[in-house]
Write an enzyme that holds these catalytic residues in place. Structure first.
Site: not given
Length: 811
Positions: A433, A497, A551
């Site tokens: 994203r 992450s 994350d």
């Protein structure tokens, strides 16, 4: 087959239930003595041919006695319990009562052994009944939509509600009034062997009274109930003209008949037995028609297993029955198969099948038992997690600790004064994203977000590092153009992450790839540098990379913006990880004693040193060995979304190989790794999902299943997901208790910010995890707050906080 026939004296038929079942137990003991098997505990199938409500295979409650039985204290009771108690009263042998079946069901099973098309059972003897295989979707009293179940019709009671009143004659009414159960079993009283001879006698008496027979004379024998037996009807009809045998019977009853009397008696026997066969055929035709409609077939091919003295011994009953059935259902090819071995063999077969199923159930439960964790085991997992956390924090043991407890250099949470526009990147799985986050303060305090999701092709995930980061920069360029901000330079927060060694807020060394990534040339490198180099290669724009965060940390910050008590972050999605605010004095890898720092636990690697080996099953080992990173991220492989479906698939393969599932047939689809996605676990475990829908999911996966298969698959999914939630809860209990102990508190109020598809979408995961944390950390009041905006917003907030602190320092 070994068998022995025992008589039941009439006084026991009408005495107490205790006496009747003691007699049955005595007969059973004598038979076992004869075969010298009294010392063995054998499975027993019990054919009990009376109307019962069956709640399970070994539990059957007598509704009402029929066929002349009147033993007290039995109606409304479970007959299996009564026979068990009778055997216990004796104390000289023991048996395992596995199944109680109706004689009709036993007959169908006996004939079904020889003819697989047999789906109807019929008894026409002393009493009469039928059973057939009904579609599960039509049986409202039993859960399940798929497959079929044998229905014991108890059709002897057909007409008890008055539906046959226009077919019943005065003779039928007289028989009913004089019976032991007036108003009950009315259809049985019109067709079965117990009443056929009596019907003939009543007709003869009436005709004699009306001086149509015997010169109007009656005899005490003819007037006595039960003197004209059904055997007499069979014998009379067995002769071509029947007059000789009719004379014998009438003389026995004290009548001196003429030739015309004998001919008339023969004709009356024919009429009564033909009506019986015709009524029986009409109801059978209704059953056949229903089966045909259930199957939706143009032409039904079916076999009826039949037993009973009337069917077998009456010279014409069977032939009349067959002929009438075929006339009533011409679109059905019907075969009648006599049960030569009686319903006892069928009961034994039901018992054998039940015993096999029970063995299979035990085998499955033994396998699943290794995945079910006790409270003591969960407390031990919590204790071991705590030990590994301490090892990760310690400078001395950090290098060999699997739970790395990595410093994140995030030491502050939002205070509400942050403002400005920030870019955020969120890379943690197969989707990536890019976000524009506008942070406002003051009265309009809040966060406005715009984002776009890009996929990462597998060839990029498994290619070179340059290819991966060039792809990421291409996505950023596309997003900036999409937002009309091409050429603008903004502060950027990068959610990355994967396990990293963070040296400062904007420097993070990738330790190892997880979650299926394998891009070369990245492990051991600073991901911020890799990103900056890719930006420079493109020469289109420049970005100020302020912070790189995990994350989990991003999730904690996002929730921390809403709830100041949020000091823990948790991700349970494709992968799993946790972070929390640790006291600086305990973070030995970073200088400084004051304040707190967020520690990225990288708890997915918990157990990589073997400390969880006694909790790992053969299925965990199989999933690990075939993964992209064998021996690593072992805890993650037991609890996260990327692996739960694979654990389930491995269990299903094991069950199928052992003949415990899918009829022992392994499909090619089931052999395919990754076919059983974790989203299917969530769908299958949904409370509102019927077994029909579970079967549809399995069919979509290329797995042909029965109703029982669907139940087993659902149970496997439940056990695997529950263990994952409990292990996650045990790890989280260790985290919150450590925070409490760090601060020397008797009780701690803390919020955990959570994200991840497994936590959010699985119907029971969150609830089980919450319950486990509450149970294992009773001194902590833990709230869970879902991160609605994902970890990208957290990266932007960390960047905003860093910019605020940087600006304050510059001033």
């Amino acid at each position: 087959m070994e068998n022995q026939i025992y008589a039941i004296p009439e006084d026991l038929m009408r005495g107490s239930g205790t006496q009747l079942f003691d007699h049955i137990a005595e007969c059973l003991a004598n038979f076992m003595d004869k075969l010298q098997i009294k010392d063995k505990k054998l499975p027993l199938g019990f054919t009990f041919s009376f109307p019962c409500v069956q709640t399970k295979l070994d539990e059957s409650f007598l509704v009402s006695w029929t066929k002349g039985f009147k033993s007290s204290g039995v109606e409304g009771k479970d007959v299996v319990t009564l026979i068990r108690k009778a055997i216990q009263r004796r104390g000289d042998f023991d048996i395992d009562i596995v199944a109680v079946v109706n004689d009709t069901v036993g007959t169908m099973m006996t004939c079904g052994y020889d003819d697989q098309n047999c789906e109807i059972g019929l008894i026409v003897g002393t009493g009469s009944n039928a059973c057939y295989m009904e579609e599960m979707r039509h049986i409202d009293m039993v859960e399940g939509d798929e497959g079929r179940m044998c229905i014991n019709m108890e059709w002897g009671a057909f007409g008890d509600d008055g539906t046959l009143d226009d077919f019943r004659t005065e003779f039928d009414q007289e028989i009913d009034m004089g019976s032991l159960n007036p108003g009950k079993q009315l259809f049985e009283k019109m067709i079965s062997g117990m009443y056929m001879g009596e019907l003939v006698r009543l007709i003869l008496v009436k005709m004699a009274k009306e001086e149509l027979l015997f010169g109007g004379k009656l005899s005490p024998g003819l007037l006595a109930t039960g003197q004209f037996e059904t055997k007499d009807v069979s014998d009379i009809e067995g002769e071509r003209d029947g007059t000789r045998k009719a004379r014998e019977v009438l003389v026995r009853l004290g009548i001196d008949p003429t030739q015309e009397d004998c001919v008339a008696t023969h004709r009356i026997c024919q009429i009564v037995s033909t009506r019986s066969a015709s009524l029986c055929a009409a109801t059978l035709a209704a059953v056949l028609r229903r089966i045909k409609e259930n199957k939706g077939e143009e032409r039904l091919r079916s076999t009826i297993g039949v037993d009973g003295s009337v069917y077998k011994k009456h010279p014409h009953f069977a032939k009349r029955l067959h002929k009438t059935v075929r006339r009533l259902v011409p679109d059905c090819d019907v075969r009648f198969l006599r049960s030569e071995d009686g319903s006892g063999k069928g009961a034994a077969m039901v018992t054998a099948v039940a015993y096999r199923l029970a063995d299979q159930h035990r085998a499955r439960q033994n396998t699943l038992e290794s995945l079910k964790l006790s409270r003591e085991q969960l407390l031990e997992v919590k204790r071991r997690m705590n030990v590994e956390m301490e090892r990760g924090l310690s400078k001395e043991t950090h290098a060999i600790a699997p739970v790395k407890m990595l410093p994140t250099y995030v030491c502050a949470t939002p205070d509400g004064t942050e403002k400005g526009d920030f870019l955020a990147l969120d890379l943690g799985g197969t989707n990536f994203r890019v976000l524009l986050v506008r942070v406002r303060n003051g009265k309009r305090r809040g966060v406005e977000m715009h984002n776009k999701i890009y996929s990462i092709p597998q060839e990029v995930m498994h290619g070179t590092g340059d290819e991966l980061f060039d792809h990421i920069v291409q996505c950023i360029a596309d997003f900036l153009e999409y937002m009309g901000m091409k050429g603008v330079s903004l502060p950027l927060g990068f959610t990355f992450s994967f396990p990293c060694q963070q040296n400062s807020l904007d420097e993070s060394i990738l330790l190892k790839w997880t979650k299926g990534f394998k891009a070369s040339g990245c492990e051991g490198e600073d991901v911020v540098t890799l990103l900056k180099e890719a930006i420079h290669r493109r020469e289109e724009f420049d970005l100020d990379v302020v912070a790189v965060v995990n994350d989990t940390v991003g999730t904690m910050m996002t929730c921390g913006y809403e709830d100041p008590h949020c000091e823990v972050g948790l991700i349970v999605g494709t992968g799993s990880n946790a972070c929390y605010m640790e006291e600086m004095r305990n973070v030995e890898l970073v200088e400084g004693e004051e304040g707190r720092m967020c520690v990225n636990m990288e708890w997915g690697a918990f157990g990589d040193n073997g400390c969880l080996d006694d909790f790992r099953t053969e299925f965990d080992v199989a999933v690990d060995e075939l993964s992209l990173n064998p021996g690593r991220q072992r805890f993650e492989k037991m609890i996260s979304g990327m692996y739960l479906g694979e654990i389930v698939r491995n269990i299903l393969i094991d069950f199928t190989k052992r003949g415990l599932l899918f009829r022992g047939r392994i499909s090619e689809r089931l052999k395919t790794r990754g076919i059983f996605e974790t989203k299917f676990l969530s769908q299958i475990e949904s409370d509102c999902l019927a077994l029909l829908q579970v079967r549809a999911i399995l069919r979509h996966l290329g797995l042909e299943s029965t109703c029982d298969d669907s139940i087993i698959v659902k149970e496997v999914c439940t056990v695997v997901a529950r263990r994952a939630a409990q292990l996650c809860g045990a790890g989280m209990a260790a985290v919150v208790d450590k925070i409490r102990e760090n601060r020397g508190l008797d009780t701690l109020k803390v919020t955990v910010g959570v994200d991840g598809t497994l936590y959010k979408l699985h119907p029971h995961f969150a609830k089980v995890m919450h319950e486990t944390v509450k149970d294992l950390a009773p001194k902590c009041d833990v709230s869970f707050l879902e991160s609605e905006d994902g970890s990208g917003k957290g990266a932007a907030l960390i960047t905003a906080v860093a910019c605020r602190i940087r600006e304050a320092g510059q001033r």
